[in-house]
Design a protein around this motif. Structure first.
Motif, PDB file in Angstrom:
ATOM      1  N   ALA A 115      10.483   5.295  -7.793  1.00  0.00           N
ATOM      2  CA  ALA A 115      11.543   4.963  -8.758  1.00  0.00           C
ATOM      3  C   ALA A 115      12.770   4.392  -8.057  1.00  0.00           C
ATOM      4  CB  ALA A 115      11.930   6.211  -9.549  1.00  0.00           C
ATOM      5  N   LYS A 116      12.704   4.204  -6.735  1.00  0.00           N
ATOM      6  CA  LYS A 116      13.835   3.652  -6.001  1.00  0.00           C
ATOM      7  C   LYS A 116      14.040   2.188  -6.383  1.00  0.00           C
ATOM      8  CE  LYS A 116      14.539   7.425  -3.593  1.00  0.00           C
ATOM      9  NZ  LYS A 116      15.776   8.228  -3.700  1.00  0.00           N
ATOM     10  N   PRO A 117      15.271   1.685  -6.270  1.00  0.00           N
ATOM     11  CA  PRO A 117      15.507   0.259  -6.560  1.00  0.00           C
ATOM     12  C   PRO A 117      14.705  -0.630  -5.618  1.00  0.00           C
ATOM     13  CG  PRO A 117      17.581   1.494  -6.421  1.00  0.00           C
ATOM     14  CD  PRO A 117      16.498   2.417  -5.923  1.00  0.00           C
ATOM     15  N   ALA A 118      14.459  -1.849  -6.032  1.00  0.00           N
ATOM     16  CA  ALA A 118      13.664  -2.792  -5.234  1.00  0.00           C
ATOM     17  C   ALA A 118      14.505  -3.329  -4.079  1.00  0.00           C
ATOM     18  CB  ALA A 118      13.165  -3.928  -6.117  1.00  0.00           C
ATOM     19  N   ARG A 119      14.764  -2.473  -3.095  1.00  0.00           N
ATOM     20  CA  ARG A 119      15.646  -2.854  -1.998  1.00  0.00           C
ATOM     21  C   ARG A 119      14.918  -2.978  -0.659  1.00  0.00           C
ATOM     22  NH1 ARG A 119      17.018   1.441   1.282  1.00  0.00           N
ATOM     23  NH2 ARG A 119      16.557   3.540   0.523  1.00  0.00           N
ATOM     24  N   PHE A 120      13.630  -2.641  -0.625  1.00  0.00           N
ATOM     25  CA  PHE A 120      12.904  -2.680   0.636  1.00  0.00           C
ATOM     26  C   PHE A 120      12.284  -4.053   0.865  1.00  0.00           C
ATOM     27  CE2 PHE A 120      12.955   1.832  -0.483  1.00  0.00           C
ATOM     28  CZ  PHE A 120      13.378   2.396   0.714  1.00  0.00           C
ATOM     29  N   ASP A 121      12.261  -4.458   2.132  1.00  0.00           N
ATOM     30  CA  ASP A 121      11.598  -5.711   2.487  1.00  0.00           C
ATOM     31  C   ASP A 121      10.086  -5.537   2.539  1.00  0.00           C
ATOM     32  OD1 ASP A 121      13.978  -7.442   3.084  1.00  0.00           O
ATOM     33  OD2 ASP A 121      14.365  -5.817   4.499  1.00  0.00           O
ATOM     34  N   ALA A 122       9.643  -4.316   2.771  1.00  0.00           N
ATOM     35  CA  ALA A 122       8.202  -4.032   2.774  1.00  0.00           C
ATOM     36  C   ALA A 122       7.979  -2.574   2.436  1.00  0.00           C
ATOM     37  CB  ALA A 122       7.581  -4.352   4.142  1.00  0.00           C
ATOM     38  N   VAL A 123       6.855  -2.318   1.775  1.00  0.00           N
ATOM     39  CA  VAL A 123       6.397  -0.949   1.569  1.00  0.00           C
ATOM     40  C   VAL A 123       5.002  -0.854   2.160  1.00  0.00           C
ATOM     41  CG1 VAL A 123       5.512  -1.467  -0.759  1.00  0.00           C
ATOM     42  CG2 VAL A 123       5.975   0.904  -0.107  1.00  0.00           C
ATOM     43  N   MET A 124       4.744   0.232   2.875  1.00  0.00           N
ATOM     44  CA  MET A 124       3.446   0.464   3.498  1.00  0.00           C
ATOM     45  C   MET A 124       2.821   1.712   2.885  1.00  0.00           C
ATOM     46  SD  MET A 124       4.223  -0.306   7.550  1.00  0.00           S
ATOM     47  CE  MET A 124       5.064   1.273   7.833  1.00  0.00           C
ATOM     48  N   MET A 125       1.518   1.643   2.662  1.00  0.00           N
ATOM     49  CA  MET A 125       0.766   2.817   2.214  1.00  0.00           C
ATOM     50  C   MET A 125      -0.583   2.759   2.919  1.00  0.00           C
ATOM     51  SD  MET A 125       0.305   4.215  -1.651  1.00  0.00           S
ATOM     52  CE  MET A 125      -0.579   5.739  -2.008  1.00  0.00           C
ATOM     53  N   ILE A 126      -0.671   3.493   4.020  1.00  0.00           N
ATOM     54  CA  ILE A 126      -1.806   3.384   4.930  1.00  0.00           C
ATOM     55  C   ILE A 126      -2.536   4.724   5.017  1.00  0.00           C
ATOM     56  CG2 ILE A 126      -2.540   2.750   7.263  1.00  0.00           C
ATOM     57  CD1 ILE A 126      -1.137   0.480   5.744  1.00  0.00           C
ATOM     58  N   ALA A 127      -3.853   4.683   4.811  1.00  0.00           N
ATOM     59  CA  ALA A 127      -4.703   5.876   4.953  1.00  0.00           C
ATOM     60  C   ALA A 127      -4.255   7.019   4.048  1.00  0.00           C
ATOM     61  CB  ALA A 127      -4.741   6.342   6.417  1.00  0.00           C
ATOM     62  N   VAL A 128      -3.873   6.679   2.833  1.00  0.00           N
ATOM     63  CA  VAL A 128      -3.438   7.685   1.867  1.00  0.00           C
ATOM     64  C   VAL A 128      -4.478   7.897   0.779  1.00  0.00           C
ATOM     65  CG1 VAL A 128      -1.628   8.324   0.223  1.00  0.00           C
ATOM     66  CG2 VAL A 128      -1.023   7.159   2.343  1.00  0.00           C
ATOM     67  N   GLY A 129      -5.252   6.861   0.476  1.00  0.00           N
ATOM     68  CA  GLY A 129      -6.246   7.004  -0.575  1.00  0.00           C
ATOM     69  C   GLY A 129      -5.650   6.718  -1.941  1.00  0.00           C
ATOM     70  N   PRO A 130      -6.451   6.856  -2.999  1.00  0.00           N
ATOM     71  CA  PRO A 130      -6.036   6.468  -4.352  1.00  0.00           C
ATOM     72  C   PRO A 130      -5.215   7.518  -5.076  1.00  0.00           C
ATOM     73  CG  PRO A 130      -8.304   7.199  -4.397  1.00  0.00           C
ATOM     74  CD  PRO A 130      -7.880   7.254  -2.948  1.00  0.00           C
ATOM     75  N   VAL A 131      -4.186   8.056  -4.420  1.00  0.00           N
ATOM     76  CA  VAL A 131      -3.395   9.104  -5.059  1.00  0.00           C
ATOM     77  C   VAL A 131      -2.541   8.563  -6.201  1.00  0.00           C
ATOM     78  CG1 VAL A 131      -3.342  10.545  -2.988  1.00  0.00           C
ATOM     79  CG2 VAL A 131      -1.515   8.873  -3.373  1.00  0.00           C
ATOM     80  N   LEU A 132      -2.340   7.246  -6.237  1.00  0.00           N
ATOM     81  CA  LEU A 132      -1.551   6.641  -7.314  1.00  0.00           C
ATOM     82  C   LEU A 132      -2.417   6.055  -8.411  1.00  0.00           C
ATOM     83  CD1 LEU A 132       1.191   4.787  -5.222  1.00  0.00           C
ATOM     84  CD2 LEU A 132       1.271   7.090  -6.219  1.00  0.00           C
ATOM     85  N   GLY A 133      -3.730   6.174  -8.263  1.00  0.00           N
ATOM     86  CA  GLY A 133      -4.638   5.609  -9.251  1.00  0.00           C
ATOM     87  C   GLY A 133      -5.437   4.457  -8.684  1.00  0.00           C
ATOM     88  N   ASP A 134      -5.987   3.622  -9.549  1.00  0.00           N
ATOM     89  CA  ASP A 134      -6.811   2.508  -9.097  1.00  0.00           C
ATOM     90  C   ASP A 134      -5.935   1.443  -8.426  1.00  0.00           C
ATOM     91  OD1 ASP A 134      -5.648   0.856 -11.106  1.00  0.00           O
ATOM     92  OD2 ASP A 134      -7.163   1.470 -12.540  1.00  0.00           O
ATOM     93  N   PRO A 135      -6.530   0.433  -7.772  1.00  0.00           N
ATOM     94  CA  PRO A 135      -5.735  -0.569  -7.052  1.00  0.00           C
ATOM     95  C   PRO A 135      -4.700  -1.271  -7.908  1.00  0.00           C
ATOM     96  CG  PRO A 135      -8.022  -0.720  -6.385  1.00  0.00           C
ATOM     97  CD  PRO A 135      -7.982   0.250  -7.520  1.00  0.00           C
TER      98      PRO A 135
END
Length: 258
Positions: A115-135
């Motif tokens: 829910a953070k504002p769109a302020r990042f130049d990149a977001v990484m999600m590595i080796a976490v699996g589908p904890v947020l749902g489908d792709p």
């Protein structure tokens, strides 16, 4: 840590909850928790990630990749992980590397950071699996925290074309379908790494070192013998899948302007 978050961490780490406090011991010989640190740096260089950029690393684990990115790009990195022992290791590693001013590590539910504002130049999600749902759902959540023109760095696996999915992987997609979901918002895949030799080396090291540490841990905690042995068996099973019908992949996806 709530029961829900504890379960999510255990799911992402492919471990029973009773083993979570012991994962740092079992995994201590591995240079990272994913084997993808070189590939992440490579794809960020390939897309010309800017020096001094802001990066959000969701499910950062021990901070191995976050620290590499901070060093390689003089980046400001925020790492979030639900497993506090890993965060403690990450903070200590940042201090030892002299990066504590540029790397902030937070023990928290990664979902809160979506829910953070769109302020990042990149977001990484590595080796976490589908904890947020489908792709598709995962991409919808991740791209919301990235500025227009920024990047989503994500790894997953896809099913070889024409191969029946293995048990418990019935929802796995073939590459074309997977990449269609990753780009359904009009974003562009700008770099990818498919079945990298680095993952094979990492998997080989995992299967060499984790069973040895498991034997030591059983001596210390014999009551956990069954859980430890099941965890080791799962590592062998997962590696076997990546040598067969499942292809590991890493993507860099650039967010289009709204």
């Amino acid at each position: 840590m709530t029961k829900t978050l504890l379960s999510e961490v255990a799911y992402a780490m492919e471990a029973p909850e009773c083993l979570l406090p012991h994962l740092p011991y079992l995994l201590q010989d591995l240079p990272s928790l994913s084997g993808g640190e070189d590939e992440v740096v490579e794809v960020l260089r390939e897309v010309a990630f800017p020096s001094g950029g802001a990066v959000l690393d969701l499910g950062c684990g021990r901070g191995d990749i976050a620290l590499r990115v901070a060093q390689a790009f003089d980046a400001e990195v925020t790492g979030v992980d639900g497993h506090s022992p890993f965060i403690e290791i990450a903070r200590q590693s940042a201090k030892e590397a002299g990066l504590q001013q540029r790397c902030q590590f937070v023990a928290d539910d990664l979902r809160k950071w979506l829910a953070k504002p769109a302020r990042f130049d990149a977001v990484m999600m590595i080796a976490v699996g589908p904890v947020l749902g489908d792709p598709a759902k995962t991409m919808g959540l991740l791209r919301a925290v990235v500025r227009d023109g920024g990047w989503i760095i994500i790894d997953d696996g896809y099913l070889e074309d024409g191969v029946s999915p293995p048990a418990d992987y019935e929802d796995l997609l073939e590459q074309e379908a997977m990449e269609a979901e990753l780009t359904q918002f009009g974003d562009a895949i700008v770099a990818r790494r498919i079945g990298s030799p680095a993952w094979r080396s990492f998997n080989a090291l995992s299967l060499e070192t984790i069973p040895k540490r498991a034997v030591e841990l059983i001596e210390l905690y014999p009551e956990l013998k069954d859980a430890i042995n099941q965890y080791v068996a799962r590592q062998f099973r997962e590696v076997a899948l990546m040598d067969g019908p499942v292809v590991p992949a890493l993507w860099a996806i650039q967010k289009t302007a709204a």
